[in-house]
Design an enzyme around this catalytic site. Structure first.
Site, PDB file in Angstrom:
ATOM      1  N   ARG A 109      -0.492  -2.696 -19.014  1.00 36.74           N
ATOM      2  CA  ARG A 109      -1.834  -2.121 -19.125  1.00 36.74           C
ATOM      3  C   ARG A 109      -1.995  -1.076 -18.026  1.00 36.74           C
ATOM      4  NH1 ARG A 109      -5.925  -3.224 -22.085  1.00 36.74           N
ATOM      5  NH2 ARG A 109      -4.636  -4.851 -22.971  1.00 36.74           N
TER       6      ARG A 109
ATOM      7  N   THR B 178      -2.157   5.890 -22.441  1.00 35.16           N
ATOM      8  CA  THR B 178      -2.029   4.531 -21.916  1.00 35.16           C
ATOM      9  C   THR B 178      -0.560   4.160 -22.066  1.00 35.16           C
ATOM     10  OG1 THR B 178      -2.348   3.565 -24.092  1.00 35.16           O
ATOM     11  CG2 THR B 178      -4.327   3.853 -22.755  1.00 35.16           C
TER      12      THR B 178
ATOM     13  N   TYR C 150       0.848  -1.195   0.000  1.00 41.09           N
ATOM     14  CA  TYR C 150       0.000   0.000   0.000  1.00 41.09           C
ATOM     15  C   TYR C 150       0.877   1.238   0.000  1.00 41.09           C
ATOM     16  CZ  TYR C 150      -4.956  -0.369  -0.181  1.00 41.09           C
ATOM     17  OH  TYR C 150      -6.220  -0.506  -0.657  1.00 41.09           O
TER      18      TYR C 150
ATOM     19  N   ASP D  44      -4.907  13.523 -25.801  1.00 39.44           N
ATOM     20  CA  ASP D  44      -4.982  12.126 -25.384  1.00 39.44           C
ATOM     21  C   ASP D  44      -4.215  11.317 -26.429  1.00 39.44           C
ATOM     22  OD1 ASP D  44      -5.622   9.524 -24.815  1.00 39.44           O
ATOM     23  OD2 ASP D  44      -7.768   9.890 -24.518  1.00 39.44           O
TER      24      ASP D  44
ATOM     25  N   LYS E 298      -0.468   0.490 -25.493  1.00 33.08           N
ATOM     26  CA  LYS E 298      -0.780   0.453 -26.925  1.00 33.08           C
ATOM     27  C   LYS E 298       0.544   0.526 -27.699  1.00 33.08           C
ATOM     28  CE  LYS E 298      -5.477   1.899 -25.965  1.00 33.08           C
ATOM     29  NZ  LYS E 298      -6.521   2.951 -26.051  1.00 33.08           N
TER      30      LYS E 298
ATOM     31  N   GLU F  73      -0.516   4.721  -0.639  1.00 38.82           N
ATOM     32  CA  GLU F  73      -1.355   5.907  -0.893  1.00 38.82           C
ATOM     33  C   GLU F  73      -0.524   7.161  -0.668  1.00 38.82           C
ATOM     34  OE1 GLU F  73      -4.886   5.683   1.483  1.00 38.82           O
ATOM     35  OE2 GLU F  73      -5.838   4.233   0.148  1.00 38.82           O
TER      36      GLU F  73
HETATM   37  C1  LIG Z   1      -7.475   3.294 -25.251  1.00 36.80           C
HETATM   38  C2  LIG Z   1      -7.829   4.706 -25.061  1.00 36.80           C
HETATM   39  C3  LIG Z   1      -8.170   5.225 -23.798  1.00 36.80           C
HETATM   40  C4  LIG Z   1      -8.476   4.390 -22.591  1.00 36.80           C
HETATM   41  O1  LIG Z   1      -7.599   3.494 -22.179  1.00 36.80           O
HETATM   42  P1  LIG Z   1      -8.015   2.327 -21.150  1.00 36.80           P
HETATM   43  O2  LIG Z   1      -6.675   1.890 -20.686  1.00 36.80           O
HETATM   44  O3  LIG Z   1      -8.766   1.327 -21.943  1.00 36.80           O
HETATM   45  O4  LIG Z   1      -8.831   2.936 -20.069  1.00 36.80           O
HETATM   46  C5  LIG Z   1      -8.381   6.584 -23.671  1.00 36.80           C
HETATM   47  N1  LIG Z   1      -8.294   7.395 -24.732  1.00 36.80           N
HETATM   48  C6  LIG Z   1      -7.996   6.927 -25.960  1.00 36.80           C
HETATM   49  C7  LIG Z   1      -7.922   7.886 -27.095  1.00 36.80           C
HETATM   50  C8  LIG Z   1      -7.771   5.570 -26.173  1.00 36.80           C
HETATM   51  O5  LIG Z   1      -7.514   5.127 -27.396  1.00 36.80           O
END
Ligand SMILES: *Cc1c(COP(=O)(O)O)cnc(C)c1O
Length: 430
Positions: free
Chosen positions: A244, A235, A63, A209, A238, A65
């Protein structure tokens, strides 16, 4: 099913295959599934063995936090070092003033930014989901759409690309507190510098994003949004090819607001094993080897698009600047759903996706989203991707039998093994 280890003493040292043969078997089957088909889902990747090791490591027990040096628990001296390394590497890799590496996933990274700077009901402008956005960019049933007043810009009908004049006009009308750029099915460069001009003109904050293309940014193959944005979210699983998870980069002036929004605002204890894995992923992403991988991701995506076009199929925007290719089936007999199923029968995994101005509902859709990161990770080169695209073309033309197409896909899988040497989950501690 009988459990091999039933006493407390035995459980304390037993591995998964002994304690839970059902799950061990399913993990083994999932490994074989990943090995035995060609992964073309643009948001997926196969992370490094080193990252898998970190994800399965002992900080999962801890933990922590709070933040390094300011924890609510004792015994944080080692995880503090882990998180410091992760934060420092994220800043170095992307040239950011501040990094928060605690978000559990991409959705939480976006939530942290929204919580940091928006009040419920505030207006936000983002790319429409139907035109390649993301559910956390204001879908009505998502927290983002429930809490905030999202408005959307789209792509132009002619170019299928973001029309910055149109974004500016919409921004002037909407007067958003925050503009969001980036999405999950947009194959072209996200021009954060142009979004910056628009944000400045209407007095909005700007967030990019880069969940999909952060690996390309790390490798210098996509312009970095970091210098132009107040916030950049991503993320790590990807194109970045890590665990993840998610993270936020921001300007120093927003740092404490983002940190407080994440904890105590929305998360409890951080997943320190995932943060260790993020640190390893950032370190890998600084290497020339990682850049070589991303160069191949780009080259393979270009070959995929060009070969599909040469085979008589449409690709949105006529190509790609990224790892992502959107097959546009509107001129064919195929729906996205039917094509996805057909490809799956040929051992190619992808997902249907609406194309902009799609007349079909999302569950059916008129497009298929394809991506090169995962197959490139197992070693696919341009020749291999030419063959992948040719299998797609032949399967949609129905010019070859399923057996033959499947055999061609399996030849590629055997030529480029995934996790070679990894024994699977039959025994844990030998
Ligand atoms: C995949 C993705 C997310 C979210 O990611 P998670 O790990 O699935 O919560 C947010 N924004 C965009 C543009 C994405 O492609």
């Amino acid at each position: 099913m009988a459990v091999a280890h039933e006493t407390f003493e035995e459980l304390r040292t037993a591995g998964l295959a002994d304690v839970d043969p059902e799950i061990a078997e399913l993990l083994g089957r999932e490994l074989e599934r990943q090995r035995g088909q060609i992964e073309l889902i643009a948001s997926e990747n196969f992370t490094w063995p080193s990252v898998l090791e970190a994800v399965g490591s002992v900080p999962t027990n801890k933990y922590a936090e709070g933040y390094p040096g300011k924890r609510y628990y004792g015994g944080c001296e080692v995880v503090d070092e882990i998180e410091e390394l992760a934060r420092g590497r994220a800043k170095e890799l992307f040239g950011a003033e501040h990094a928060n590496v605690q978000p559990h996933a991409g959705a939480q990274a976006n939530m942290a930014v929204y919580f940091a700077v928006l009040n419920p009901g505030d207006r936000v402008l983002a790319l429409s989901l139907n035109h390649g956005g993301h559910l956390t960019h204001g879908l009505k049933v998502n927290f983002s759409g429930k809490l905030y007043d999202f408005h959307h810009y789209g792509v132009s009908r002619e170019t299928m690309q973001v029309d910055y004049d149109d974004v500016l006009a919409t921004a002037k009308e909407v007067r958003p507190a925050l503009i969001v750029c980036g999405g999950s099915a947009y194959p072209r460069t996200v021009e954060a510098d142009k979004f910056r001009e628009i944000a400045d003109e209407v007095g909005a904050l700007l967030m990019c994003d880069m969940a999909h293309f952060s690996g390309l940014v790390a490798a210098g193959l996509h312009p970095s949004p970091v210098p132009h944005c107040d916030f950049v979210t991503s993320t790590s699983h990807k194109t970045l090819a890590g665990p993840r998870a998610g993270f936020v980069l921001c300007r120093e002036e927003h740092a404490s607001k983002v940190d407080r929004a994440n904890f105590p605002g929305m998360q409890g204890g951080p997943l320190m094993h995932a943060i260790a894995a993020k640190a390893a992923c950032f370190r890998i992403a600084m290497t020339d080897a990682f850049r070589d991988y991303q160069v191949q991701v780009r080259a393979n995506a270009d070959v995929l698009a060009a070969t599909l076009i040469a085979g008589g199929y449409d690709v949105l925007t006529g190509g790609t600047d990224t790892h992502l290719v959107q097959l546009d089936l509107r001129r064919t007999e195929w729906t996205g759903l039917a094509a996805q199923e057909r490809l799956e029968e040929c051992k190619l995994t992808a997902n249907r996706n609406t194309v902009p101005f799609d007349e079909r509902p999302p569950m059916v859709a008129s497009g298929v989203r394809l991506g090169s990161p995962a197959a490139t990770m197992r070693g696919f080169d341009e020749d291999d991707f030419r063959e992948v695209a040719s299998i797609i073309v032949d399967s949609l033309n129905e010019s070859s039998g399923l057996e033959e197409l499947r055999a061609r896909a399996l030849v590629l899988c055997e030529k480029r093994p995934l996790y070679p040497g990894f024994r699977g989950y039959t025994s844990y501690i030998s």
